[in-house]
Every structure is written in structure tokens, then in C-alpha cells.
Write an enzyme that holds these catalytic residues in place. Sequence first.
Site, PDB file in Angstrom:
ATOM      1  N   LYS A  77       0.845  -1.197   0.000  1.00 21.26           N
ATOM      2  CA  LYS A  77       0.000   0.000   0.000  1.00 21.26           C
ATOM      3  C   LYS A  77       0.880   1.247   0.000  1.00 21.26           C
ATOM      4  O   LYS A  77       1.888   1.302   0.722  1.00 21.26           O
ATOM      5  CB  LYS A  77      -0.897  -0.036   1.240  1.00 21.26           C
ATOM      6  N   SER A 152      -9.737   1.522   2.698  1.00 23.79           N
ATOM      7  CA  SER A 152      -8.879   2.310   1.834  1.00 23.79           C
ATOM      8  C   SER A 152      -7.799   1.510   1.123  1.00 23.79           C
ATOM      9  O   SER A 152      -7.247   1.975   0.138  1.00 23.79           O
ATOM     10  CB  SER A 152      -8.202   3.394   2.658  1.00 23.79           C
ATOM     11  N   SER A 176      -9.894  -0.859   6.906  1.00 25.81           N
ATOM     12  CA  SER A 176      -9.278  -0.631   5.600  1.00 25.81           C
ATOM     13  C   SER A 176      -8.546  -1.818   5.001  1.00 25.81           C
ATOM     14  O   SER A 176      -8.167  -1.781   3.836  1.00 25.81           O
ATOM     15  CB  SER A 176      -8.324   0.569   5.655  1.00 25.81           C
TER      16      SER A 176
END
Lengths: 494, 497
Positions: A77, A152, A176
Site C-alpha cells: 500500500k 482504503s 481498511s
Amino acid sequence: MTSGPASLLSAQVRAGERSAVEVVERHLDAVARIDPELHAFVTVLNDGAVAAAAAVDTVVAAGRDPGPLAGVPVAVKDNMCTRGVRTTCSSRILEHWHPPYDATVVERLTAAGAVVIGKTNLDEFAMGSSTENSAFGPTRNPHDPSRVPGGSSGGSAAAVAAGLAPIGLGSDTGGSIRQPAALCGVVGMKPTYGTVSRYGLVAFASSLDQIGPFARTVSDAALLFDVIGGHDPMDSTSLDRPAPRTATVVGDGVDGCRVGVVRELYEDAEPAVRAAVSAAAEALAGAGAVIEECSIPEVRHALPAYYLLAPAEASSNLARYDGVRYGLRVDAPDVESMNAATRAAGFGAEVTRRVMLGTYALSAGYYDAYYGQAQKVRTLIIDAFRRTYEQVDALLGATTPTTAFAIGDRVQDPWAMYLSDVFSVPSNLSGDPAISVPFGSDDAGLPIGVQVLAPALGEPMVVRVGAVLEAAAPPLGQPRLADRALLGGSSEPS
Amino acid sequence: MTARESQPATARGYEPVIGLEVHCELRTETKLFCGCRNAFGDEPNTNVCPVCLGLPGSLPVLNSKAVELAMRIGLALHCEIRPSTFHRKNYFYPDMPKDYQISQYDEPINVGGFLELPDGYRVGVVRAHLEEDTGKTTHVGGGGRIHDAEYALVDYNRAGVPLVEIVSAPDLRSAAQARTYVAELRSILVATDASDGRMEEGSMRVDANVSVRAAGSADLGTRCEIKNLNSLRSLVRAIDYEAARQAEVLESGEAVVQQTRHWDEKESRTVALRSKEEAFDYRYFPEPDLVPVAPDPQWQTDVASALPPLPAERRARLRQLLGAPAAPGAPWDPGAPPTAAQEDQIATVVEHGLDELVTSAAEDGVAPSLALARTANEASADPHRARGLDRRAYVSLLEMEERGQVTATQAKAVLAELLERGGDPVDIARRRGFEALGADSLAGAVAVVVGAHPNEWERYRHGEDKLAQFFIGQVMKVTKGKADGKTVVAELQRLRG
Ligand SMILES: [Zn+2]
């Protein structure tokens, strides 16, 4: 228990059956073909990844052990620092920022022989539940490109679901990791707060943020967790003890385990999701677990408390993006105007909304009513979970109220978007571990995730329960947007 | 504003009430939350890392040495050491890398102590807490002032340097007392090796909270906080000015407005910075990146037992040497009271950490008053070298002076060389030709000088005593400094009859 593609690849590379370079090139090739449409990656490390893989091969050739993730491609990420590789948080304000250091998790991946093949898309600064808040455009759901992958950590979830990487890292502040894992049909785990170092994770809400693994199997998730977990002297909130080992217990089953099915964690979900939770409970019972219905009313207050605490911390964490030292700078006649202009140009709407909300919640005269009250709710939730765990070993619920929604559907309705996290937020407030495991699909063929929760340091328990569910789960259709060969367990060159 | 200077607050019937907030940089090897060097004067932005630059993703890790030094300060100020936490103090400023300062807020490490001034007066210490320092901004171009500068440069070497902020109770009643408090605090910081206490380098910074009230009243008036006090001199001047200003405001029937004011050294006045309404909302909240600090009892005991003797105790010891009382006001032997000058000498010796020179000389039989005077008046000019002075050489020099083998003037010259280069004082005196003149040859020299200056001699003879200095000077010239001033005066008086 199925052994996952990551452990398979690592075994092949360590045995010298395949070269790490070939494995990585194979995945980079898939990224090149599929990612233009999927948009899971913000940055792809083509040359860097091949060089790192070559280094792994050198170790193998020298007869040494490159580690448990030898040659395994990883999608990271883009809110975890990678030295010399831009780390954007999917924000204009850090679009061109190249950190001078690696996050601890990245160091540990490299030390284990893993190869970072790219930095994945996210909602700006991890604020969102759909990856639509990325300054660089949304990521698509591999199962239906017209839908969101969740967020996310949508980029990492989509990359793993599409076969572009066997494993990935996400960060989970309010769901997330677990929510996009559920929406993309992969496994995602949020470890106990403090078991995985946050050093080098760009902070959203420091008391809630936790890095965790994505994988296509529970055993791969366990393997990755074991590599990244453990005390880090660079993170003061890192637990000063070894992280629990999970890979070795994944197959231990649930015979005799007491599992509570939490009413508040599924009853407001859509019917297909509720049905999946019931089926999952039955599967656990079939494997010898003792199933109990239970209720934790306090978790109903989790979402409002979360939406005060997380923005409050975020408002402070994001203050440093002021144009003075790094990142975007919009020039202006004086420093205050420069700060304001930089932040106005650099932050998207959701980040601005949360920074304002958080600033307000911490303001003199409002602190007690908002931040202070939310802290009390957090304490109540922690106590409620503690009491519940006196009766059961693990808890079961849904990961999300719905399956993947259409891109654009909730953009104008922040509260509807926030509700995506209603089942996942309680574990962030309590700090306890939770895993989302795919468990069938809805009528449209969209993946459903069920969630297993356990008390602090209960990672071994969540992976055990998760593995039983994985084995019992109804089959999930192949994603439409994917490298089928890489997904099909056929890890041979195509 | 000379009018105010000539009319201090006390002359108008007002009593100043002063509380001080003193920030001191701790003498740690590394910064508060990272491993960067804590050093003054290095090349800008060389002692920096992701943590103290506040780079995204970086996290603070508390330096336990800083905690230990904070405890030392707390113990020296008789504080209670408590489990403590850190908060974030949020405000935007370019020299603050994270745009928040990590500081202790409602749970500081040290609370509820006091500092005893040399005269025995106790000043309450409300708290002494840990926090991080900011960087330093330099405005360039346009005269270097904030408003017309062309650009600004920021040096983050100081960012993250550990500070302890020591907050006094509003117990001080005059600028002079405030000065004494700061000087005493500095001695304590230096004695405990917690800080170097250098105001000129900014390692010790003082803010003053000043209010005034009608003399005799027990109420507290509205206070103003004065910033930018860079020296003891500006501390005294700013407090005097501010108290007089407030007295004048009250006298004219108006109310003092609570505000933060800036001391303008050049203009010799305080200027309003911002009022209470304009004060920053710092949005304090608990720092989630750090865990509470709870020094265990064993650690506290270890720190306490390693604490060196504090200035008050050391002054008492020197007073005892002089045969004086151990504490001001205590019963003492009227045969040997320390004079005001000796009190100053004691303070100087303790401030510079030269007690050992005095005590060791006294133990070797040198008159304590002489050892004290030479140490305070001469050796303290170069305290660093004085601390390294060879004890035996120093005693030997003082003995030479006591026995009259060298004059006071000569002894000072030998001491200067001892400090500079070391050596044997006997050799130095001989090489320089220093030998106190015997009384006979001195009488001859005085006679010669008197004969050469008949007018002055007449005036001296008729009672103009101050001319003795003139004759001493002339005799010194003739004897190349070998004469002893007291002996010269005795001879002059003998000649005058
Ligand atoms: Zn540093």
C-alpha cells in the site's frame, strides 16, 4: 487447509526450481497487461523489483536461505515508506515525495526474501472505504470493474484478487484491510494493535492504524503476518514481546472452540450477507466448534466514536504537510498563506472534511463533549469485548453490511460511505485482531466476507477459525479482471 | 520610557507578583525522540533524521537519559516524581517539523517542589516537565526582520532537543529576586549536570508572568506574560518596566489586559503580542505515538542517590568554613560573621563549581577567607581552567601570600600564569623576580617617593588620605610591583607621625 501461492512460490525459489527473477517478471507482465484497467498500482517497480529478485537468486545460488518469502512478489500500500521509491498516500501533496528510509515492514519483507513489485492505490491518506478518494483515480473491483474494490487499501486487495501479486500489505484504521478484502474476495487480517510496527507507515490515526496482510489463502496471510510481526524499537507502541506465531497453527481446526456470533455484527447487513454468516456458523459447528449467539450492544456506538477519534488524530498527523520541508508547495507572499494554499491544493475533499472535523473535535470548549466522550465510548467497547471473551474464544460476524457497490454510488453521501465500516471499526477501537475470509457470493456473484475476531494476541485463533471457514466456503467465481493463470494455482510460466 | 523607570511600581504603592517559566535544554548526547546528536553550533541541518524532521511515517522513541535528567532536576527542586504522559500541542510554525510539539501537559513528571534562594526564601515550583525544542528560523534580506525579510531559512538541528520547563509559583516579589531565582536555578542545573544553563546560547530561556497589586493586598492582579528575555539583565529590566507599566495603568483607573508581551531590548519596553482572546487554541490531546512514562522506584532511588551536593548545601559548607552560621538567620558566632562581600564570594565560588579549591586549601591550613577571596575574585575568571588547577600548587601559592613572600598583586599574577600554563608557583615567582620587599628596603623606597613629590606629601600630611593611593602607585613603580600596599600605607603613616 490449502497451502497458498506465496508459500508455493517461495518453496520453488528456495529449491532452485524457479528463479525469483522469472517469478517477478511473470507478475510484472501481468501488471502491465491488467493494471491499466484495474488501476491497483500507483507506482510499479519494474527495474527495482527485478534487481531485488536477482539478489534473491544470488543468495539461492550461493547455497544460503533467502527467507520464507523468497522471490514472492508483494503489493505494498502506498502509505508505507519505501526508500527512494515515491510514497504518495494517493495524495497530490506527496505526489513526488521519495522517502529516505524504508518502513520497518518493508525492511522485514526484504529480509525475508520478498520482492516489492509496486505501491498500491488507496483512498487519500487511507481515508475512505472505496479507493475513490485517490488523487490518481479509483481502483476497480476485479470481480466487476464497474464497482469499487473497497478501501482504503483497495489497491492491494484488488492486486491480490486479480493475481497480480500473491500477497500484499494494507493498513487498517477502521476496516481498511478487512472491508476491501471482503469486497474483493480475498483474505485480509488486522493484527492486534502493537504487533506490527507502524514505523514508516504514514499516520492517519495513530492509535488505530495497524498494518496487516492480504492473501488469497489464510495460510499465506499467516505466513506474511509472521514475517512482518514482532517488536520494533522504532515504534514505542510496539508490544515488547514476540508476536504470536500463526503459520504453524493454521491447520489446527476449531474442535471444542467456543465461537460467539455477534448479533450487532450482522443483523443490519443485507440478506445475502446475513445468510453467509449463518452458513459460516454452521460450518464452524460442523467442524466441532461450540456456537453461541451473543450480543455486544456497545459496538453500536463504535462508528460515531471512531468518526471523532480518527479525524482528531488525523488533524494533528496531517498538520506537517505545510509546504515547508517536503511535498507540494504552493508559493504565496507569507508563510501562513503558503501553508493554506498548499493544503488547499494538496488535499482532496474527504481529507479536508476529516481534518476540519478533527480540528473541531479537539477545540477548546468542545474537547470534552467530542474527543473526551469518544474516548469513554472506546473504553466501554474495550470492556465489553473483554467481558465477552470470558465466555468465548472467538467471535463471528459479517465484515461489511453489503457487497461491492458501484463506483460513484456513495461519493456524495459520506455517511453511507462511513457505514461500510460499521462492522470493522469495533476491532480498531478495541485493538484486538480480526480477519476477513471470503465466504460465498451474492446473487450478482460478488464476494461476501465473514469476519472472525479474537482477544488481543489471538491471531492464532483467528487464523485457525479462518482456515476452517476457508475450507468450508462456497466456491467463488473467478474475477473478470485477472490473470487467470496466476490465480488458478498454475504458477508455471504461461 | 524614562518616566516609568524613575517611578517604579513600588514607589507608586504597588507590589509586583512574578512567576517564571524557565526552559532549559538538557545535556543529553542525543535528542529527545531520536538518535541525532544534541549539539549547539553545528553546521545547519546536519543533526537531523526522519524523526526530528517529522517525515511522514516516522515515530518518536523517548530518550531515557532525558527522563533521568528531568528526574534529577525534579529531585533537586524537591518535586514529587509522578507517572507522566505526553500530549501534542498543535500549532503551525515553520520551525516545528510536525506542526505540533510533543510536551507534557496535565500529567508532568515533576510536581510540587520548591527552590530555596540563598537568603533562605522559598519559591514554589509548580511543575517541571519534559518537552521537545523547535528548530530555529533565520530571516534573510530586508534587514533580517520578520516582516520585510526576503526569505527565511530554518535550521532543524535544535528540533527535538530535550527541554525541561520549570514553572514557578507566583512567589517572587521583585525583579532582583527573580534574578536571584534564575541564577540559583542555573547553579542547580549546572550542579546536577542536567543543563549547561547558558542563557546567551539559548540553552536556558525565561518567560516572566508579571502582575501588580496594591502593597499589602493578598489578591492576585491580571498578569501579562513577557517573552524574549535573553539575559539576566533583560529579565530585570523587563520586569521593572512591566510592573511600572501595569502600576501606571491601574493608577489611571484602567484595567490591565491579560496578554502576551514581547521585551524589546533596544526600545527598553514590552510590546503587546497577543491578548487572551487571540491566544492560540493548542488543541492538546494525548500523544498516541508514545506510552506513559513511569520511572520505577528503584530508578528514582538510583537517580536521587547519585545527585551531587546542591548549591544551597555547598554554600552552607563554605559558610561553616568561615566560622559562620550554616543558614542565614541561624545563630552564629559573632566573632566571624561572613561579610556581604564574602557572601558574594561564596555565591560566586558555588556558581562556578570551585568549592573544592577553597575547601582543600582550608584543610591544608590556609586561612579560609584568603582561599575564598582568591578563588572567587581571581580563579573564577577562568572557571574551566580553575577546576583543573593543581590543588597542591594552589595551596602553595596561597601560603606564599600568607607568609608575605609575595604581595597580593604578585600572587594574582602568579595565579594567572598557573591557570594559563600550570607549574610551580615558587618557580614562577622567582622567574618573575617576585619577592615581597622587606620592610627596610621598602622604607627607603617610600622615602625616595615622598622626597620626589613634595606637594602631594604636604597635602597628605594635612589629612588628604586619598593621596595614599597615589604614593602606593609611585612606590609600586619604583619597586616594580614588589611592594605590599598595606606596608606602604603603614610606612606613610609612620612618616606623617
Ligand atoms: Zn533526529
